[in-house]
Structure formats: C-alpha cells, structure tokens
Design a protein around this motif. Structure first.
Motif, PDB file in Angstrom:
ATOM      1  N   VAL A 130       0.833  -1.210   0.000  1.00  0.00           N
ATOM      2  CA  VAL A 130       0.000   0.000   0.000  1.00  0.00           C
ATOM      3  C   VAL A 130       0.867   1.258   0.000  1.00  0.00           C
ATOM      4  O   VAL A 130       0.361   2.347   0.267  1.00  0.00           O
ATOM      5  CB  VAL A 130      -1.002   0.037   1.181  1.00  0.00           C
ATOM      6  CG1 VAL A 130      -1.945  -1.138   1.122  1.00  0.00           C
ATOM      7  CG2 VAL A 130      -0.290   0.090   2.509  1.00  0.00           C
ATOM      8  N   LEU A 175      -5.509  -7.624   7.944  1.00  0.00           N
ATOM      9  CA  LEU A 175      -5.912  -6.310   8.447  1.00  0.00           C
ATOM     10  C   LEU A 175      -5.070  -6.016   9.677  1.00  0.00           C
ATOM     11  O   LEU A 175      -4.844  -6.906  10.502  1.00  0.00           O
ATOM     12  CB  LEU A 175      -7.394  -6.323   8.834  1.00  0.00           C
ATOM     13  CG  LEU A 175      -8.378  -6.682   7.717  1.00  0.00           C
ATOM     14  CD1 LEU A 175      -9.776  -6.852   8.282  1.00  0.00           C
ATOM     15  CD2 LEU A 175      -8.366  -5.618   6.635  1.00  0.00           C
ATOM     16  N   ASP A 208      -9.723   2.669   8.982  1.00  0.00           N
ATOM     17  CA  ASP A 208      -8.310   3.047   8.875  1.00  0.00           C
ATOM     18  C   ASP A 208      -7.518   1.991   8.125  1.00  0.00           C
ATOM     19  O   ASP A 208      -6.546   2.292   7.443  1.00  0.00           O
ATOM     20  CB  ASP A 208      -7.718   3.267  10.263  1.00  0.00           C
ATOM     21  CG  ASP A 208      -8.325   4.483  10.945  1.00  0.00           C
ATOM     22  OD1 ASP A 208      -8.602   5.459  10.233  1.00  0.00           O
ATOM     23  OD2 ASP A 208      -8.549   4.434  12.161  1.00  0.00           O
ATOM     24  N   ASN A 209      -7.940   0.733   8.254  1.00  0.00           N
ATOM     25  CA  ASN A 209      -7.310  -0.310   7.467  1.00  0.00           C
ATOM     26  C   ASN A 209      -7.559  -0.102   5.984  1.00  0.00           C
ATOM     27  O   ASN A 209      -6.659  -0.267   5.170  1.00  0.00           O
ATOM     28  CB  ASN A 209      -7.842  -1.680   7.892  1.00  0.00           C
ATOM     29  CG  ASN A 209      -6.926  -2.359   8.889  1.00  0.00           C
ATOM     30  OD1 ASN A 209      -5.821  -2.746   8.540  1.00  0.00           O
ATOM     31  ND2 ASN A 209      -7.375  -2.467  10.127  1.00  0.00           N
ATOM     32  N   VAL A 210      -8.788   0.266   5.662  1.00  0.00           N
ATOM     33  CA  VAL A 210      -9.135   0.417   4.250  1.00  0.00           C
ATOM     34  C   VAL A 210      -8.388   1.606   3.644  1.00  0.00           C
ATOM     35  O   VAL A 210      -7.905   1.536   2.521  1.00  0.00           O
ATOM     36  CB  VAL A 210     -10.664   0.576   4.087  1.00  0.00           C
ATOM     37  CG1 VAL A 210     -11.018   0.943   2.656  1.00  0.00           C
ATOM     38  CG2 VAL A 210     -11.357  -0.720   4.473  1.00  0.00           C
ATOM     39  N   GLN A 211      -8.258   2.683   4.411  1.00  0.00           N
ATOM     40  CA  GLN A 211      -7.607   3.863   3.833  1.00  0.00           C
ATOM     41  C   GLN A 211      -6.107   3.897   4.128  1.00  0.00           C
ATOM     42  O   GLN A 211      -5.460   4.933   3.957  1.00  0.00           O
ATOM     43  CB  GLN A 211      -8.285   5.139   4.314  1.00  0.00           C
ATOM     44  CG  GLN A 211      -8.236   5.345   5.812  1.00  0.00           C
ATOM     45  CD  GLN A 211      -8.816   6.694   6.198  1.00  0.00           C
ATOM     46  OE1 GLN A 211      -9.043   7.527   5.358  1.00  0.00           O
ATOM     47  NE2 GLN A 211      -9.034   6.889   7.481  1.00  0.00           N
ATOM     48  N   LEU A 212      -5.562   2.750   4.557  1.00  0.00           N
ATOM     49  CA  LEU A 212      -4.136   2.699   4.882  1.00  0.00           C
ATOM     50  C   LEU A 212      -3.280   3.103   3.675  1.00  0.00           C
ATOM     51  O   LEU A 212      -3.395   2.514   2.600  1.00  0.00           O
ATOM     52  CB  LEU A 212      -3.782   1.270   5.308  1.00  0.00           C
ATOM     53  CG  LEU A 212      -2.374   1.047   5.846  1.00  0.00           C
ATOM     54  CD1 LEU A 212      -2.200   1.728   7.181  1.00  0.00           C
ATOM     55  CD2 LEU A 212      -2.103  -0.450   5.976  1.00  0.00           C
ATOM     56  N   ALA A 225     -12.909   5.569   1.298  1.00  0.00           N
ATOM     57  CA  ALA A 225     -12.852   4.315   2.050  1.00  0.00           C
ATOM     58  C   ALA A 225     -14.230   3.936   2.555  1.00  0.00           C
ATOM     59  O   ALA A 225     -14.619   2.765   2.514  1.00  0.00           O
ATOM     60  CB  ALA A 225     -11.871   4.448   3.213  1.00  0.00           C
ATOM     61  N   ALA A 232     -10.662  -6.520   3.260  1.00  0.00           N
ATOM     62  CA  ALA A 232      -9.399  -6.546   2.517  1.00  0.00           C
ATOM     63  C   ALA A 232      -9.644  -6.212   1.044  1.00  0.00           C
ATOM     64  O   ALA A 232      -8.849  -5.513   0.408  1.00  0.00           O
ATOM     65  CB  ALA A 232      -8.738  -7.918   2.656  1.00  0.00           C
ATOM     66  N   ARG A 285     -10.096  -2.568   0.786  1.00  0.00           N
ATOM     67  CA  ARG A 285      -8.809  -1.889   0.887  1.00  0.00           C
ATOM     68  C   ARG A 285      -8.095  -1.893  -0.464  1.00  0.00           C
ATOM     69  O   ARG A 285      -7.414  -0.937  -0.822  1.00  0.00           O
ATOM     70  CB  ARG A 285      -7.933  -2.592   1.937  1.00  0.00           C
ATOM     71  CG  ARG A 285      -6.560  -1.969   2.067  1.00  0.00           C
ATOM     72  CD  ARG A 285      -5.755  -2.667   3.130  1.00  0.00           C
ATOM     73  NE  ARG A 285      -5.612  -4.093   2.846  1.00  0.00           N
ATOM     74  CZ  ARG A 285      -5.280  -4.995   3.752  1.00  0.00           C
ATOM     75  NH1 ARG A 285      -5.067  -4.640   4.992  1.00  0.00           N
ATOM     76  NH2 ARG A 285      -5.168  -6.270   3.420  1.00  0.00           N
ATOM     77  N   ARG A 311      -8.067   1.855  -3.850  1.00  0.00           N
ATOM     78  CA  ARG A 311      -6.892   2.429  -4.511  1.00  0.00           C
ATOM     79  C   ARG A 311      -7.104   2.609  -6.006  1.00  0.00           C
ATOM     80  O   ARG A 311      -6.190   3.017  -6.712  1.00  0.00           O
ATOM     81  CB  ARG A 311      -5.700   1.479  -4.306  1.00  0.00           C
ATOM     82  CG  ARG A 311      -5.011   1.705  -2.982  1.00  0.00           C
ATOM     83  CD  ARG A 311      -4.563   0.442  -2.305  1.00  0.00           C
ATOM     84  NE  ARG A 311      -5.211   0.371  -1.005  1.00  0.00           N
ATOM     85  CZ  ARG A 311      -4.816   1.085   0.041  1.00  0.00           C
ATOM     86  NH1 ARG A 311      -3.757   1.820  -0.029  1.00  0.00           N
ATOM     87  NH2 ARG A 311      -5.475   1.035   1.163  1.00  0.00           N
TER      88      ARG A 311
END
Ligand code: ATP
Ligand code: MG
Lengths: 323, 280
Positions: free
Chosen positions: A225, B111, B119-123, B134, B163, B166, B170
C-alpha cells in the motif's frame, strides 16, 4: 461414504450417571457403508443397535434440580489471609510477644502514619521521592525508547547499540552506586541517574524484541500500500510494538521503586527512604513500617496505572470482549 | 482506455542481500506510454529457491481490464509469481512491467489488528477525500456501518471483504488476488464471487486471480492459465458470456481440459448437475 451409528440415551451399563442426565451417548464404532447412495446410509443408521455398545460412556452431568451454590466473592476470600496475619500481629504486639523495638504493632503504625501525615512530614518526603522516580523514569524510558527504535529499525543501529546494552545489562545496577556517587555526588542527580539506568534496560529489551517481532506479513502489506518508511514505522511498527513496550514499562516501574529505596537509604537527606533510615538510628520501627507501607501502596498504584494505560491503548485486543 | 504510467522492474541477475530494505534493490524505470501496451507484461521471469527453480521463464500479458485466473497445483509457484508482480520479491530475474497503481488481496485478510476497519481500508491513501472513498468502498463490499469496528470483531468473510475494499479503494490498474476466498465457506464464496464480478465490471482493473479452484477460475475469468513445472503450460480465453453456468457444455469441456492439465483424474465431471450442489 461414512455413517455414524448413534446409540440411544442411557445404555444398560450406565454406572454412576447423575439422575436426570440427558446426555446422549455416542458409540465410537462407525460403520462404513459401501453403497454411495443416501438411502443406504439411512438404512444403516436405522439398523444401528438401540442401546449403547460396549464402547459407550455416559457422561456425568450436573443435576438441573440441585440448588446452585452461592460462592463467597473471590475478593473477599483473598482478604482472609492478610486479615488473619494482621490480627496475629496485633495480638502479638499487645501481649508483648512481639517487642516494640523489633516490630511496632499495627495500631501503633496506623497512629504514627496518621501523625506523620498530619504534620506534613510524610507528604513532603513523599513528593520528593515521587519526583525522583518520575524524573528517573521519564529519562530512562525516553532514552530506552530511542535506543530501541534505533537498534530495532536499523541493522547498523543494532550492531552499534544492542551489543553494548546487552553487556551493560549484566552489571547489577546497584553495583554502580559507588561510581555514581563519585560522578554526581550525593544530590538529586545520583538518585535520578540510578532510577533512569535501572528502568532503561527492561524498556529497551522488551521494546527491541517487540519491534523485531512485528509480523513480517504486515511489513509486506505496508509495502504493497506504499506506506513508505515513516508510514511503516508509524502505522505498523510502533503500534505492533506497543504491547511489548508496556510490558517493559511495567517492569521498569517495579525496578524504579526498588532502586529508589536503596539509593535513598544509602545517601539522602530527604525522601521516604531517608525517613526510614533516620528512624532506624532511633529504633523507631513504627516509622519504618509506615515507610514500607507507603512503598507498597506506591508500587500497587503504579502497577494499576500501567494496567490502565494498557486498557486504554490496547482496546483493539479486547475488541471481542468489549461487545 | 488510457494507459496508466507503468513501472518496469528489470530484476537484476546479481544476488541482492535479502535485507529488509523495501524497493531499494530493484531499480525502477518508467516505461514509455503506448496505447496498445498491455497493463501487465511479463517476460522470462525466473525464480529459484536454494537452487530449485520454481519459475523457469514465465511470459504473460494481461490487457487493461482483463481478468486472468492462474491455476496450478500446490507448490507450483503461483504465489511466487504474484509476489513478484506485487514488487515483494527482489531476488527474481527477468522482466516485468506492471501498472504503477496495483493492489493485493492476500490469502489472509491481513488487516492491522490495531487499526479500525476504516483506517485499514484507507491505509496509505494520501488523497484528501481518502476517508470518504474508504467509506464508500466499505459500503460497496457490504460493510457499511462497520467503519469503526476492530478487525478482531469481524467474521472471516467480513474481514476478507474489508481486505477487498482496501484493494479497491486504490482504484488499481492491477488487482492481484492470491486465493482470496480459500478460507471461506461455500455460501460466502458464492456471494464473494458475484461481488468481485460486479466490482471488476465497474472498476475495470486488470486482474490476476490465483486459485486452486477450477470452477472459480472459469466462472470469473476472461482467460485461464495453468502453471506447471515453472512455465505456463496452458493459457487460453474462456469463451463464455456474462452469465455462466456449470452445465454449459463449453464450461464442462474447459473444466475437463484444465483438470487434465492439472493432472487430476476427472471423475466428478460425469456427475453432471449433481456436482453443482456440492460445489466448493
Ligand atoms: N521464501 C521461500 N524460500 C524457499 N522456498 C520457497 C519460498 N517461497 C516459496 N518457496 C517454494 O517455492 C515453491 C512455490 O511456492 P508458492 O508459494 O509459489 O506455491 P503456490 O503455487 O502458491 O502453492 P499453494 O497453492 O499451495 O499456495 C514451493 O515449493 C515453496 O516451497
Ligand atoms: Mg500460494
């Protein structure tokens, strides 16, 4: 296809089964049906013996009709031993079996504690002791954290920092007291220095190990990421190492009190340890016991503080329990 | 289709020390823009572990928006290839060009346990509207309202969907999926399949899906490839329309071919419709 032959509840050979037990018994024997059709396995189940086979066991379960026992609360039971001890101590002191110059009785200690607190002696010295521990801890933990990060994150850092720290760790901190006095005299610095030194080691060792123990899969994730080096440290390494750091902090707190006690009793003109050492010269065992009690309470409080910190910062661990 | 700026990874033949220095060893170069260029271009990629050659020269192109499923026996090197494309393997040799923006869904949800789902998704996202995106991605995978949950409180399927969110948030040019549904039950898997199909139709990334499951590959992919002995021993398009059925003769024929290629004796195909029920 495999079908399990289930026995009926309560076989003929039940021994010691609780009355009213409703556990069905499962026979261990499984017959293997060769025909792959569903009807074949159904008939196999129907043909199973109605009673438990020789290999069956009936589980003894609780009788639902039995009134539930009301247990004494654990916290109350835990107080029993200490209360008994204090009672014996008080009786021993009152009867003169424990002499006052060996160990003051609990009532005397309470009384002395109250008067020391009332005239401000206890409070003043307590503040001084607390200040020493706080300064030493702040210094020791900060230095240890920085060193752990440097050696945990960089190979060069590990080579330069870790080996010396591991060697120094072998030296008992209190063995450094004479040298520390030569360096810092007998003022505040020497106490803060010793506490800082003593607390730095557990924090460093636990934090370093925790940083190195961060799951490599998360490091991979950080790469995919595009977190970057700083992001990796901030979002993955630091939170991942936090539990280890807190373990180190807990050790550090325990050690800080230990070192404070010793360094205040060796050379000091104030603080709880000084109060106790002075009392020793006059044989005032009551003041000594008051000092011990204060140390004990401080130790308990600081442990509770770290545990509170753990609960606050590690909520994610208790995620499942919290619901 | 506009071509995304691509990153070429000419992996060096020299043995680089396996230090924890991400992206430091592989010199990266921008490839020139070309309208006809595929999103993924792999040429002669090799990888060996301790003298044992796991990938012995892989050539693979994936067009923008194309969905490729990669099949292979356990230990055939599927994950190895995927990790190379994800830029996680600096010791492989050969040439691989991938879109600059890629996203990976690993076999485990992976995760961060100490970060809330959102916050995991927008990491790692640096957009100003990362939060909103997100949140939208979570809603897309059916996890709207669970933004503030801790990963430990999610079920296996929910975690895998997070996941997936996430990866999707992107807007990747390449989506790399390493057996993302392997640990899920059959029902959840079917739901995830249709979710993935929908999402891919909408976002149009190039997709490489690594899987063990022949049916999954045929159901989802535009093309299937089989990895055998370090090479792609089969690579052919799936000539089925949008709605795919296991009873379709083209489906069964391709299925049989793939199973043969994988060295599996196909005695289940003859069961026909009865097989559909116990699909997993
Ligand atoms: N880091 C490594 N060190 C040594 N050998 C490795 C390493 N990674 C993979 N291998 C070997 O390479 C081979 C291919 O591994 P890989 O994980 O790519 O298989 P796979 O096709 O993904 O299998 P599966 O379907 O079981 O996930 C295996 O034999 C594995 O043992
Ligand atoms: Mg794999």
């Amino acid at each position: 296809m495999t079908s399990l032959a289930l026995g009926s509840r309560g076989g003929a050979d039940d021994v010691g089964a609780a009355p009213g037990s409703t556990a069905p018994t499962a026979t261990a024997a499984a017959s293997t049906a060769t025909a792959p059709t569903a009807s074949a396995s159904a008939s196999a189940a129907a043909a199973a013996p109605a009673t438990g086979g020789p290999g069956s066991v009936t589980l003894a379960l609780a009788d639902p009709d039995r009134p539930p026992r009301r247990p004494v609360p654990k916290s109350l039971r835990r107080l029993l031993g200490p209360a008994l001890l204090v009672a014996i101590w008080q009786v021993g002191s009152s009867t003169g079996w424990i002499r006052e110059d060996v160990l003051a009785g609990p009532w005397t200690v309470l009384h002395t504690g109250y008067s020391l607190a009332a005239d401000g002696t206890l409070g003043d010295n307590l503040v001084i002791s607390l200040r020493r521990v706080a300064l030493g801890l702040a210094l020791g933990v900060t230095v240890a954290l920085v060193l752990a990060l440097v050696s945990g994150l960089f190979q060069l850092g590990e080579d330069l920092v870790d080996a010396p720290v591991q060697i120094l760790r072998a030296v008992p901190i209190l063995g450094l007291v004479p040298l520390a006095i030569v360096w810092f005299g007998i003022g505040e610095e020497v106490k803060v220095f010793l506490v800082a030194l003593g607390t730095a080691f557990p924090v460093y060792i636990n934090t370093f190990a925790a940083i190195r123990g961060v799951d490599g899969r998360f490091v991979e994730l950080a790469h995919t990421v595009r977190l970057g080096r700083l992001g990796l440290i901030r979002r993955v390494v630091l939170p991942g190492a936090l539990p280890g750091f807190l373990v180190g902090l807990r050790f550090a707190l325990t050690i800080s009190w230990l070192i404070l006690v010793v360094s205040e009793q060796i050379n000091a003109s104030s603080g709880i340890g000084y109060l106790m050492d002075q009392a020793r010269t006059f044989g005032q065992t009551d003041i000594i016991v008051v000092g011990l009690a204060v140390y004990g309470i401080l130790g308990l409080l600081s442990d509770a503080l770290v545990r509170l910190l753990e609960r606050r910062t590690l909520v994610w661990r208790r995620g499942l329990e919290a619901r | 289709m506009t071509t995304a700026p691509a990153t070429t990874v000419p992996t060096p033949t020299a043995t680089a020390p396996a230090a924890a220095a991400p992206a430091a060893t592989a010199p990266q170069a921008r490839a020139g823009d070309g309208a006809s260029q595929p999103a993924v271009r792999v040429r002669g990629v090799r990888r060996e572990f301790a003298g044992r050659e796991v990938l012995a020269g892989i050539d693979l192109d994936i067009a923008a928006g194309e969905f490729v499923a990669l099949l292979g026996r356990s230990g055939s090197g599927k994950s190895t290839l995927l990790r190379i494309l994800a830029g996680l393997d600096s010791d492989a040799t050969g040439q691989a060009t991938v879109p600059e923006r890629d996203a990976v869904v690993f076999q485990d949800p992976r995760l961060l346990p100490w970060a809330r789902v959102l916050d995991n998704v927008q990491l790692g996202l640096r957009h100003r509207d990362a939060r909103a995106r997100a949140t939208a991605a979570l809603a897309e995978v059916g996890l709207g309202g669970r933004e503030r949950a801790w990963p430990a409180t999610l079920s296996g399927g929910e975690a895998q969907r997070a996941a997936l969110a996430r990866a999707l948030v992107r807007s990747p040019g390449l989506l790399l999926l390493d057996e993302p549904f392997g640990a899920l039950d059959a029902l959840t898997r079917i739901r995830m399949h249709s979710l993935l199909r929908d999402l891919c139709r909408r976002h149009r990334p190039a997709v490489l899906l690594v899987t063990h499951d022949v049916d999954e590959a045929i159901l989802l992919a535009d093309r299937v490839a089989v990895l055998t002995d370090g090479r792609l021993s089969l690579d052919e398009p799936v000539r089925l329309g949008g709605a795919r059925h296991r009873a379709d003769p083209t489906f069964t024929a391709l299925r049989a071919r793939l199973l043969t290629e994988l060295g599996v004796v196909d005695d289940e195909a003859s069961e026909g419709d009865g097989h559909q029920a116990e699909y997993c």
